[in-house]
Write a protein that holds these residues in place. Structure first.
Motif, PDB file in Angstrom:
ATOM      1  N   GLY A 199       0.803  -1.214   0.000  1.00  0.00           N
ATOM      2  CA  GLY A 199       0.000   0.000   0.000  1.00  0.00           C
ATOM      3  C   GLY A 199       0.835   1.262   0.000  1.00  0.00           C
ATOM      4  O   GLY A 199       0.549   2.215  -0.726  1.00  0.00           O
ATOM      5  N   ASP A 200       1.920   1.276   0.779  1.00  0.00           N
ATOM      6  CA  ASP A 200       2.737   2.482   0.902  1.00  0.00           C
ATOM      7  C   ASP A 200       3.921   2.511  -0.062  1.00  0.00           C
ATOM      8  O   ASP A 200       4.243   3.553  -0.615  1.00  0.00           O
ATOM      9  N   SER A 201       4.579   1.381  -0.269  1.00  0.00           N
ATOM     10  CA  SER A 201       5.792   1.361  -1.084  1.00  0.00           C
ATOM     11  C   SER A 201       5.519   1.123  -2.570  1.00  0.00           C
ATOM     12  O   SER A 201       5.935   1.904  -3.421  1.00  0.00           O
ATOM     13  N   TRP A 202       4.823   0.042  -2.894  1.00  0.00           N
ATOM     14  CA  TRP A 202       4.615  -0.321  -4.301  1.00  0.00           C
ATOM     15  C   TRP A 202       3.703   0.644  -5.046  1.00  0.00           C
ATOM     16  O   TRP A 202       3.686   0.662  -6.271  1.00  0.00           O
ATOM     17  N   THR A 203       2.949   1.462  -4.349  1.00  0.00           N
ATOM     18  CA  THR A 203       2.039   2.391  -5.020  1.00  0.00           C
ATOM     19  C   THR A 203       2.696   3.731  -5.333  1.00  0.00           C
ATOM     20  O   THR A 203       2.094   4.572  -6.004  1.00  0.00           O
ATOM     21  N   ARG A 204       3.924   3.934  -4.901  1.00  0.00           N
ATOM     22  CA  ARG A 204       4.633   5.171  -5.237  1.00  0.00           C
ATOM     23  C   ARG A 204       4.907   5.190  -6.741  1.00  0.00           C
ATOM     24  O   ARG A 204       4.923   4.145  -7.380  1.00  0.00           O
ATOM     25  N   THR A 205       5.137   6.356  -7.299  1.00  0.00           N
ATOM     26  CA  THR A 205       5.200   6.462  -8.759  1.00  0.00           C
ATOM     27  C   THR A 205       6.555   6.862  -9.332  1.00  0.00           C
ATOM     28  O   THR A 205       6.705   6.884 -10.556  1.00  0.00           O
ATOM     29  N   ALA A 206       7.553   7.166  -8.524  1.00  0.00           N
ATOM     30  CA  ALA A 206       8.846   7.588  -9.077  1.00  0.00           C
ATOM     31  C   ALA A 206       9.556   6.439  -9.791  1.00  0.00           C
ATOM     32  O   ALA A 206      10.329   6.673 -10.719  1.00  0.00           O
ATOM     33  N   LEU A 207       9.310   5.204  -9.365  1.00  0.00           N
ATOM     34  CA  LEU A 207       9.819   4.021 -10.063  1.00  0.00           C
ATOM     35  C   LEU A 207       8.637   3.257 -10.631  1.00  0.00           C
ATOM     36  O   LEU A 207       7.599   3.153  -9.977  1.00  0.00           O
ATOM     37  N   ASP A 208       8.799   2.710 -11.827  1.00  0.00           N
ATOM     38  CA  ASP A 208       7.736   1.861 -12.356  1.00  0.00           C
ATOM     39  C   ASP A 208       7.835   0.475 -11.703  1.00  0.00           C
ATOM     40  O   ASP A 208       8.817   0.170 -11.021  1.00  0.00           O
ATOM     41  N   ASP A 209       6.794  -0.334 -11.884  1.00  0.00           N
ATOM     42  CA  ASP A 209       6.757  -1.657 -11.245  1.00  0.00           C
ATOM     43  C   ASP A 209       7.953  -2.519 -11.646  1.00  0.00           C
ATOM     44  O   ASP A 209       8.517  -3.234 -10.825  1.00  0.00           O
ATOM     45  N   ARG A 210       8.342  -2.441 -12.900  1.00  0.00           N
ATOM     46  CA  ARG A 210       9.447  -3.254 -13.404  1.00  0.00           C
ATOM     47  C   ARG A 210      10.759  -2.906 -12.683  1.00  0.00           C
ATOM     48  O   ARG A 210      11.489  -3.773 -12.235  1.00  0.00           O
ATOM     49  N   SER A 211      11.043  -1.604 -12.570  1.00  0.00           N
ATOM     50  CA  SER A 211      12.265  -1.156 -11.885  1.00  0.00           C
ATOM     51  C   SER A 211      12.225  -1.514 -10.410  1.00  0.00           C
ATOM     52  O   SER A 211      13.208  -2.016  -9.849  1.00  0.00           O
ATOM     53  N   ARG A 212      11.085  -1.257  -9.779  1.00  0.00           N
ATOM     54  CA  ARG A 212      10.944  -1.570  -8.356  1.00  0.00           C
ATOM     55  C   ARG A 212      11.098  -3.073  -8.127  1.00  0.00           C
ATOM     56  O   ARG A 212      11.694  -3.512  -7.150  1.00  0.00           O
ATOM     57  N   ALA A 213      10.594  -3.890  -9.070  1.00  0.00           N
ATOM     58  CA  ALA A 213      10.712  -5.340  -8.947  1.00  0.00           C
ATOM     59  C   ALA A 213      12.180  -5.774  -9.010  1.00  0.00           C
ATOM     60  O   ALA A 213      12.610  -6.628  -8.230  1.00  0.00           O
ATOM     61  N   LEU A 214      12.942  -5.218  -9.936  1.00  0.00           N
ATOM     62  CA  LEU A 214      14.365  -5.566 -10.023  1.00  0.00           C
ATOM     63  C   LEU A 214      15.110  -5.196  -8.746  1.00  0.00           C
ATOM     64  O   LEU A 214      15.925  -5.975  -8.238  1.00  0.00           O
ATOM     65  N   VAL A 215      14.833  -4.014  -8.215  1.00  0.00           N
ATOM     66  CA  VAL A 215      15.456  -3.592  -6.958  1.00  0.00           C
ATOM     67  C   VAL A 215      15.068  -4.561  -5.840  1.00  0.00           C
ATOM     68  O   VAL A 215      15.918  -4.987  -5.047  1.00  0.00           O
TER      69      VAL A 215
END
Length: 125
Positions: free
Chosen positions: A47-63
């Protein structure tokens, strides 16, 4: 504690990322208050981390895969790998991530956590 709407939004976000609902049942002997921990962790993560928009889901997933693999947290790594593959990260890109991880976190950690990746790859045949 999070309100019901926030919990539902986090659950919806988790289901979208994982490609299926996230089910977190209480384990044997776990007290009912364990539900509070699980709800809080899900709300904060999805709810708090994955919904942020500065990184897309793909980038956030790799991190997220890199972090879980570096920490050696196998179960969270499984989930992060599923999210990455659902977000369009290729298996070859994940292998490349593990090659990079080996250089910076060490061969033993990279090889150990790569075995988790191989098992998850089998789910995406």
């Amino acid at each position: 504690m999070q309100d019901e709407r926030s919990r539902q939004q986090a659950a919806d976000s988790a289901a979208r990322l994982l490609g299926q609902p996230l089910v977190l049942p209480l384990g044997p002997g776990e007290p009912p208050s364990g539900r509070d921990f699980r709800d809080l962790a899900m709300a904060h993560t999805f709810g708090d981390s994955w919904t942020r928009t500065a990184l897309d889901d793909r980038s956030r997933a790799l991190v997220s895969v890199a972090i879980a693999a570096t920490l050696g947290t196998h179960e969270p790594l499984r989930g992060q790998l599923r999210i990455a593959l659902n977000a369009g990260v290729t298996k070859d890109q994940i292998v490349d991530l593990f090659i990079h991880l080996e250089a910076y976190a060490g061969a033993a950690r990279a090889f150990d956590t790569y075995q988790v990746a191989v098992a998850v790859f089998g789910e995406f045949e």
